[in-house]
Design a protein around this motif. Sequence first.
Motif, PDB file in Angstrom:
ATOM      1  N   ALA A  20      61.366  -1.564   2.780  1.00 39.34           N
ATOM      2  CA  ALA A  20      62.728  -1.675   2.260  1.00 39.34           C
ATOM      3  C   ALA A  20      62.807  -2.544   1.014  1.00 39.34           C
ATOM      4  CB  ALA A  20      63.650  -2.250   3.341  1.00 39.34           C
ATOM      5  N   LEU A  23      64.759  -1.765  -2.219  1.00 41.74           N
ATOM      6  CA  LEU A  23      66.163  -1.384  -2.067  1.00 41.74           C
ATOM      7  C   LEU A  23      67.127  -2.560  -2.078  1.00 41.74           C
ATOM      8  CD1 LEU A  23      65.758   1.268   0.781  1.00 41.74           C
ATOM      9  CD2 LEU A  23      65.952   1.691  -1.679  1.00 41.74           C
ATOM     10  N   ARG A  26      69.408  -3.046  -5.285  1.00 38.73           N
ATOM     11  CA  ARG A  26      70.459  -2.037  -5.386  1.00 38.73           C
ATOM     12  C   ARG A  26      71.548  -2.263  -4.340  1.00 38.73           C
ATOM     13  NH1 ARG A  26      67.668   2.871  -5.254  1.00 38.73           N
ATOM     14  NH2 ARG A  26      68.021   3.171  -3.030  1.00 38.73           N
ATOM     15  N   GLU A  27      71.141  -2.638  -3.139  1.00 38.64           N
ATOM     16  CA  GLU A  27      72.128  -2.913  -2.094  1.00 38.64           C
ATOM     17  C   GLU A  27      72.993  -4.110  -2.467  1.00 38.64           C
ATOM     18  OE1 GLU A  27      74.567  -2.926   0.968  1.00 38.64           O
ATOM     19  OE2 GLU A  27      73.171  -1.294   0.477  1.00 38.64           O
ATOM     20  N   SER A 122      67.014 -10.931  -3.298  1.00 36.18           N
ATOM     21  CA  SER A 122      66.380  -9.677  -3.692  1.00 36.18           C
ATOM     22  C   SER A 122      64.991  -9.921  -4.261  1.00 36.18           C
ATOM     23  CB  SER A 122      67.249  -8.938  -4.718  1.00 36.18           C
ATOM     24  OG  SER A 122      68.502  -8.585  -4.159  1.00 36.18           O
ATOM     25  N   PHE A 155      67.837  -5.618   5.778  1.00 39.79           N
ATOM     26  CA  PHE A 155      68.433  -4.583   4.935  1.00 39.79           C
ATOM     27  C   PHE A 155      69.511  -3.818   5.694  1.00 39.79           C
ATOM     28  CE2 PHE A 155      68.673  -0.277   3.211  1.00 39.79           C
ATOM     29  CZ  PHE A 155      69.004  -0.570   1.895  1.00 39.79           C
ATOM     30  N   THR A 156      69.235  -3.471   6.946  1.00 39.90           N
ATOM     31  CA  THR A 156      70.244  -2.749   7.720  1.00 39.90           C
ATOM     32  C   THR A 156      71.484  -3.600   7.934  1.00 39.90           C
ATOM     33  OG1 THR A 156      69.447  -3.444   9.930  1.00 39.90           O
ATOM     34  CG2 THR A 156      68.451  -1.480   8.955  1.00 39.90           C
ATOM     35  N   TRP A 159      73.492  -3.623   4.655  1.00 41.54           N
ATOM     36  CA  TRP A 159      74.101  -2.301   4.471  1.00 41.54           C
ATOM     37  C   TRP A 159      75.278  -2.123   5.429  1.00 41.54           C
ATOM     38  CZ3 TRP A 159      75.103   1.951   7.459  1.00 41.54           C
ATOM     39  CH2 TRP A 159      75.382   3.143   6.782  1.00 41.54           C
ATOM     40  N   ASP A 176      74.870   7.607   0.166  1.00 42.49           N
ATOM     41  CA  ASP A 176      73.592   7.598  -0.543  1.00 42.49           C
ATOM     42  C   ASP A 176      72.438   7.693   0.451  1.00 42.49           C
ATOM     43  OD1 ASP A 176      71.352   7.183  -2.079  1.00 42.49           O
ATOM     44  OD2 ASP A 176      71.956   5.215  -2.842  1.00 42.49           O
ATOM     45  N   ARG A 178      69.259   7.521   0.065  1.00 39.83           N
ATOM     46  CA  ARG A 178      68.105   6.648  -0.158  1.00 39.83           C
ATOM     47  C   ARG A 178      68.191   5.415   0.725  1.00 39.83           C
ATOM     48  NH1 ARG A 178      68.752   5.961  -6.495  1.00 39.83           N
ATOM     49  NH2 ARG A 178      70.911   5.813  -5.725  1.00 39.83           N
ATOM     50  N   SER A 179      69.364   4.829   0.805  1.00 39.30           N
ATOM     51  CA  SER A 179      69.528   3.648   1.654  1.00 39.30           C
ATOM     52  C   SER A 179      69.734   4.024   3.111  1.00 39.30           C
ATOM     53  CB  SER A 179      70.710   2.811   1.160  1.00 39.30           C
ATOM     54  OG  SER A 179      70.458   2.285  -0.122  1.00 39.30           O
TER      55      SER A 179
END
Length: 285
Positions: A20, A23, A26-27, A122, A155-156, A159, A176, A178-179
């Motif tokens: 991850a 990502l 971007r998140e 990040s 990451f989850t 998100w 999206d 991708r995520s």
Amino acid sequence: MNSRPDEVPGQSWLGGLIDARPLFAREHAALMATLRGLEPADWQKEAVPGWAVHDVAAHVLGDYYGRLGRDRDGHQHGPVFAPGETLEAFIHRINQEWVAAHRRVSPAALIDTLNLVGDQVSRFFETADPDEPSLGVSWAGVDPAPMWLDNARDFTEFWTHRQQIRHATGQETDPDPRSLSVVLDTFMRALPHTLHDTPASVGTQIQVHVEGPAGGTWTVTATEARWSLAEPDAGPPAARVSLDTETAWRLCTRAIEPATALARSRIDGNRQLAEAACRIVSIVY
């Protein structure tokens, strides 16, 4: 997508490595765009029971600081367990204390601080070694967890909190793929732990299929030691559950209950095994 393991001794049952790391930036940018687009009244709309949008944003900031302090800076002086306190109670308590303390912080100041600290988070994740041992992931039943799973878990969380803010302010889930594909793949790593008390003969397989471009198929197999995501498919599974994307991620975060997910699903084969798989939860709950 069928999960396959990289060779991680003792943890291959978790399935293949999830990277991850690319990502997070971007998140974080998507969260900043969401927060900067809010109207003043939006900050006090309920995002989850008991927490407004402002509270969820403050909670993310706490997660950011916690990750940097613990893993980048080696800071060892955070909150401690109270006598007899469970992990779940500890996490809920310290989260609530942090959120309550930050209600005095204005939305503008909160955005500024999130932007500054989130960029650092990040960068930290981009350079993390995925094979290093890290914090346990209780809902996957592994402690310590490999860094790749710990990172993917964070990451989850980021998100999911962004979706909660979006929903509270009248927006739909970010589609999206991708995520979302990484989110779903990470959530499904809870399947072996979810099924650990479910009896089945060795070789029994259950499949969970999530529809759509972000979805896939995850096959979990009963082995002598435990249920595992590492075994190859062996013909038709004993049970197969098909879910739409929205139902799948909401089930894993308990935005909906298993009974609701089952009512929305298609089940083939053994219903008891399918129901057991739909008890999946991929957060500290």
